[in-house]
Design a protein around this motif. Sequence first.
Motif, PDB file in Angstrom:
ATOM      1  N   GLY A 167      -9.295   7.658  -1.746  1.00 29.81           N
ATOM      2  CA  GLY A 167      -9.096   9.057  -1.363  1.00 29.81           C
ATOM      3  C   GLY A 167      -9.943   9.984  -2.197  1.00 29.81           C
ATOM      4  O   GLY A 167      -9.830  10.008  -3.423  1.00 29.81           O
ATOM      5  N   LYS A 205      -2.550   0.798  15.495  1.00 30.31           N
ATOM      6  CA  LYS A 205      -1.460  -0.079  15.049  1.00 30.31           C
ATOM      7  C   LYS A 205      -0.631   0.524  13.914  1.00 30.31           C
ATOM      8  O   LYS A 205       0.513   0.118  13.696  1.00 30.31           O
ATOM      9  CB  LYS A 205      -2.057  -1.404  14.547  1.00 30.31           C
ATOM     10  N   ASN A 211      -4.759   8.161  -1.698  1.00 23.97           N
ATOM     11  CA  ASN A 211      -4.488   9.576  -1.880  1.00 23.97           C
ATOM     12  C   ASN A 211      -4.964  10.250  -0.587  1.00 23.97           C
ATOM     13  O   ASN A 211      -6.141  10.521  -0.419  1.00 23.97           O
ATOM     14  CB  ASN A 211      -5.310   9.966  -3.114  1.00 23.97           C
ATOM     15  N   GLY A 237      -9.230  10.998   7.509  1.00 26.37           N
ATOM     16  CA  GLY A 237      -7.900  10.527   7.899  1.00 26.37           C
ATOM     17  C   GLY A 237      -7.708  10.466   9.401  1.00 26.37           C
ATOM     18  O   GLY A 237      -6.639  10.798   9.914  1.00 26.37           O
ATOM     19  N   ASP A 286       0.627   5.241   0.589  1.00 28.02           N
ATOM     20  CA  ASP A 286      -0.094   6.465   0.948  1.00 28.02           C
ATOM     21  C   ASP A 286       0.586   7.595   0.183  1.00 28.02           C
ATOM     22  O   ASP A 286       1.800   7.785   0.298  1.00 28.02           O
ATOM     23  CB  ASP A 286       0.024   6.747   2.449  1.00 28.02           C
ATOM     24  N   LYS A 293       4.387   7.926   4.824  1.00 30.72           N
ATOM     25  CA  LYS A 293       3.911   6.900   5.752  1.00 30.72           C
ATOM     26  C   LYS A 293       3.906   7.494   7.144  1.00 30.72           C
ATOM     27  O   LYS A 293       4.893   8.078   7.568  1.00 30.72           O
ATOM     28  CB  LYS A 293       4.852   5.673   5.700  1.00 30.72           C
ATOM     29  N   CYS A 331       0.834  -1.204   0.000  1.00 36.99           N
ATOM     30  CA  CYS A 331       0.000   0.000   0.000  1.00 36.99           C
ATOM     31  C   CYS A 331       0.865   1.248   0.000  1.00 36.99           C
ATOM     32  O   CYS A 331       1.837   1.348   0.748  1.00 36.99           O
ATOM     33  CB  CYS A 331      -0.888  -0.004   1.235  1.00 36.99           C
ATOM     34  N   ASP A 340     -10.879   3.369   8.994  1.00 41.65           N
ATOM     35  CA  ASP A 340      -9.820   3.868   9.882  1.00 41.65           C
ATOM     36  C   ASP A 340     -10.323   3.844  11.327  1.00 41.65           C
ATOM     37  O   ASP A 340     -10.668   4.888  11.892  1.00 41.65           O
ATOM     38  CB  ASP A 340      -9.446   5.308   9.485  1.00 41.65           C
ATOM     39  N   GLY A 382       0.256  -2.165  11.001  1.00 43.72           N
ATOM     40  CA  GLY A 382       1.075  -2.780  12.040  1.00 43.72           C
ATOM     41  C   GLY A 382       2.090  -3.792  11.556  1.00 43.72           C
ATOM     42  O   GLY A 382       2.925  -4.240  12.344  1.00 43.72           O
TER      43      GLY A 382
HETATM   44  O1  1PR Z   1     -11.720   9.426   3.348  1.00 45.41           O
HETATM   45  O2  1PR Z   1     -12.364   8.473   1.157  1.00 45.41           O
HETATM   46  O3  1PR Z   1     -10.968  10.533   1.262  1.00 45.41           O
HETATM   47  O4  1PR Z   1     -10.045   8.340   1.891  1.00 45.41           O
HETATM   48  C1  1PR Z   1      -8.847   8.758   2.485  1.00 45.41           C
HETATM   49  C2  1PR Z   1      -7.978   7.526   2.578  1.00 45.41           C
HETATM   50  O5  1PR Z   1      -6.706   7.936   3.039  1.00 45.41           O
HETATM   51  C3  1PR Z   1      -8.523   6.499   3.554  1.00 45.41           C
HETATM   52  O6  1PR Z   1      -8.416   5.218   2.965  1.00 45.41           O
HETATM   53  C4  1PR Z   1      -7.596   6.596   4.762  1.00 45.41           C
HETATM   54  O7  1PR Z   1      -7.347   5.303   5.285  1.00 45.41           O
HETATM   55  C5  1PR Z   1      -6.326   7.160   4.147  1.00 45.41           C
HETATM   56  N1  1PR Z   1      -5.607   8.074   5.067  1.00 45.41           N
HETATM   57  C6  1PR Z   1      -6.000   9.320   5.421  1.00 45.41           C
HETATM   58  N2  1PR Z   1      -5.054   9.872   6.215  1.00 45.41           N
HETATM   59  C7  1PR Z   1      -4.091   8.959   6.364  1.00 45.41           C
HETATM   60  C8  1PR Z   1      -2.865   9.133   7.138  1.00 45.41           C
HETATM   61  O8  1PR Z   1      -2.053   8.216   7.267  1.00 45.41           O
HETATM   62  N3  1PR Z   1      -2.661  10.312   7.695  1.00 45.41           N
HETATM   63  N4  1PR Z   1      -3.706   6.723   5.556  1.00 45.41           N
HETATM   64  C9  1PR Z   1      -4.434   7.824   5.644  1.00 45.41           C
HETATM   65  C10 1PR Z   1      -4.137   5.535   5.929  1.00 45.41           C
HETATM   66  C11 1PR Z   1      -3.332   3.483   6.441  1.00 45.41           C
HETATM   67  C12 1PR Z   1      -2.848   2.497   5.513  1.00 45.41           C
HETATM   68  C13 1PR Z   1      -1.470   2.078   5.873  1.00 45.41           C
HETATM   69  C14 1PR Z   1      -1.587   0.932   6.826  1.00 45.41           C
HETATM   70  C15 1PR Z   1      -0.372   0.101   6.910  1.00 45.41           C
HETATM   71  N5  1PR Z   1      -3.031   4.771   5.973  1.00 45.41           N
HETATM   72  O9  1PR Z   1      -2.827   2.956   4.239  1.00 45.41           O
HETATM   73  O10 1PR Z   1      -0.874   1.749   4.697  1.00 45.41           O
HETATM   74  O11 1PR Z   1      -1.927   1.419   8.109  1.00 45.41           O
HETATM   75  O12 1PR Z   1       0.700   0.784   7.412  1.00 45.41           O
HETATM   76  P1  1PR Z   1       1.902   0.005   8.125  1.00 45.41           P
HETATM   77  O13 1PR Z   1       1.999  -1.332   7.428  1.00 45.41           O
HETATM   78  O14 1PR Z   1       3.117   0.820   7.852  1.00 45.41           O
HETATM   79  O15 1PR Z   1       1.557  -0.097   9.557  1.00 45.41           O
HETATM   80  P2  1PR Z   1     -11.347   9.256   1.948  1.00 45.41           P
END
Ligand code: 1PR
Length: 544
Positions: free
Chosen positions: A323, A465, A290, A434, A237, A250, A235, A396, A493
């Motif tokens: 996103g 996590k 995104n 987010g 981000d 990240k 994944c 989330d 996590g």
């Molecule tokens: O609400 O429809 O516009 O979508 C926004 C998208 O962006 C959502 O899918 C939300 O999960 C993601 N998002 C928003 N802010 C963040 C942020 O990190 N500040 N990222 C974010 C979400 C979570 C995963 C991540 C895993 C694994 N990130 O994408 O990849 O937690 O990470 P790890 O293996 O390093 O622990 P919308």
Amino acid sequence: MPTVHLLDYVAGNIRSLVNGIESQGYDVEWVRSPEDVPNAEKLILPGVGHFGHCLSQLAQAGYLEPVRKHISAGKPFMSICVGLQALFEGSVEDPDVPGFGVIKGSLDRFDDSTKAVPHIGWNSAYTGGAAMYDLQPDSKYYYVHSYKLPYKKGELEGQGWTVATGTYGTETFVGAVAKGNVYATQFHPEKSGVAGLRTLRAFLTGEGAKALTLPSPDSSVSGFKDSLTRRVIACLDVRTNDQGDLVVTKGDQYDVREKGDNRSVRNLGKPVEMAKRYYEEGADEVTFLNITSFRDCPVADLPMLEVLRQTSRTVFVPLTIGGGIRDTVDTDGTKVTALEIATMYFKSGADKVSIGSDAVLAAEEYYSLGRKLFGNTAIEQISRAYGNQAVVISIDPKRVYVPKPDATRHNILRTSFPGPKGEEYCWYACTIKGGRETRDMDVVELVQAVEAMGAGEILLNCIDKDGTNSGFDLELIQQVKSSIKIPVIASSGAGNPGHFQEVFEKTTTDAALGAGMFHRGEYTVKQVKDYLKEKGLQVRQFEV
Ligand code: 1PR
């Protein structure tokens, strides 16, 4: 360049198929009306949506007869996914709509009492030794479908068809069929990496039809163990950093800025290059989130569209984009629907879209209106147009501790990791934007609502996590898995290959996703898959 004709009968997410064909040195010519069909030498029917939708669109536009003539004239014909299903007589999906009837038989639905449906992921196309368009016994192919032709020994062979099968749970289904000039696959060759491109090439060059061997009368391609592999997803981000560049970032528990005085956005690399690297390491899917939705940018210029266009030319596994998929107002004041945004993403090479915040708001409305559906949510509209499998819901959640079960109206679980005050119970609150805003809705409520709306899969993050490298939240994953039938992708996590083994062995998750550990170069996707294989779990190996 040699050409192949592609039937463009509905708005479909077939950019990937075009890319797959072009990667083999062929040009695509579109069949835009029934009069174009006789001009086609080689014709491909990509199936989109559901059985009845596919066939009624073809019938209304006047394609049934020209396609039948093409087939009976002995010209090369290939159909994919619902395109394969359309060749049969009918399907329980839409019992009133007849199929082409080129093959005798009728489709039923996978049994979801013991496994997730749709069947999503990499499975076999086992030919029992017959030569069939370069399908290989050890290769895996990407499937995504809820309906299938159950394999019954001799049924299709008796009609002269060579058959390839996969097994999901205890159900063996038809993965591909071929006879004479016709080749049909239930899997998506254009999304099946090198193995998929190889079989597509066998069709395009004509070598597959020439080399096809007939089934022997006593052949059987059934009797397998479950051949669905464990899916490992990378994944990315993505957001613009403070310099305005699009970067992979990240966070730690969703905070993507550096610690200390320098609070700039963490920059871990370029999205297109990193996606390609993960594909070549064997990622079964690539997901782009995104995370800031690129506010203040005209929708048609979303930088993510270009990222998808470039990625889908070299990455032949499913691509998900999330996103900002919601009804919105463009910079010039025009209204743009979530379906229109999703369509732009599909046309640029996405195979699935992922919806976050908007899904929570839609679920709130669903409950406030007494669990009634009116067909107007983004989830319903996109799944109606592109099929359930194309709609992923990204969640989330945040853990909320409570001292006793009746301290909340929410779906709780008893945890092995008590809270700061020794609380033994918790529930998971959904957040939007987010993680910035917490809502009075728990994960179980959310996943059940979006399943009812037609979502095809859940991407289950966990804010507690995220970025911790401490392993997946197994309690959360199992709570969600036991509440719904659609597949779940465990996320947040992952810090080492053992965490993937743990989540696959201790929960019934359908897939697992990693981000930071891959981006920071701590482990490669290949190392994770090699480790899982060593531990006796089935995985797809990257082929060259
Ligand atoms: O609400 O429809 O516009 O979508 C926004 C998208 O962006 C959502 O899918 C939300 O999960 C993601 N998002 C928003 N802010 C963040 C942020 O990190 N500040 N990222 C974010 C979400 C979570 C995963 C991540 C895993 C694994 N990130 O994408 O990849 O937690 O990470 P790890 O293996 O390093 O622990 P919308």
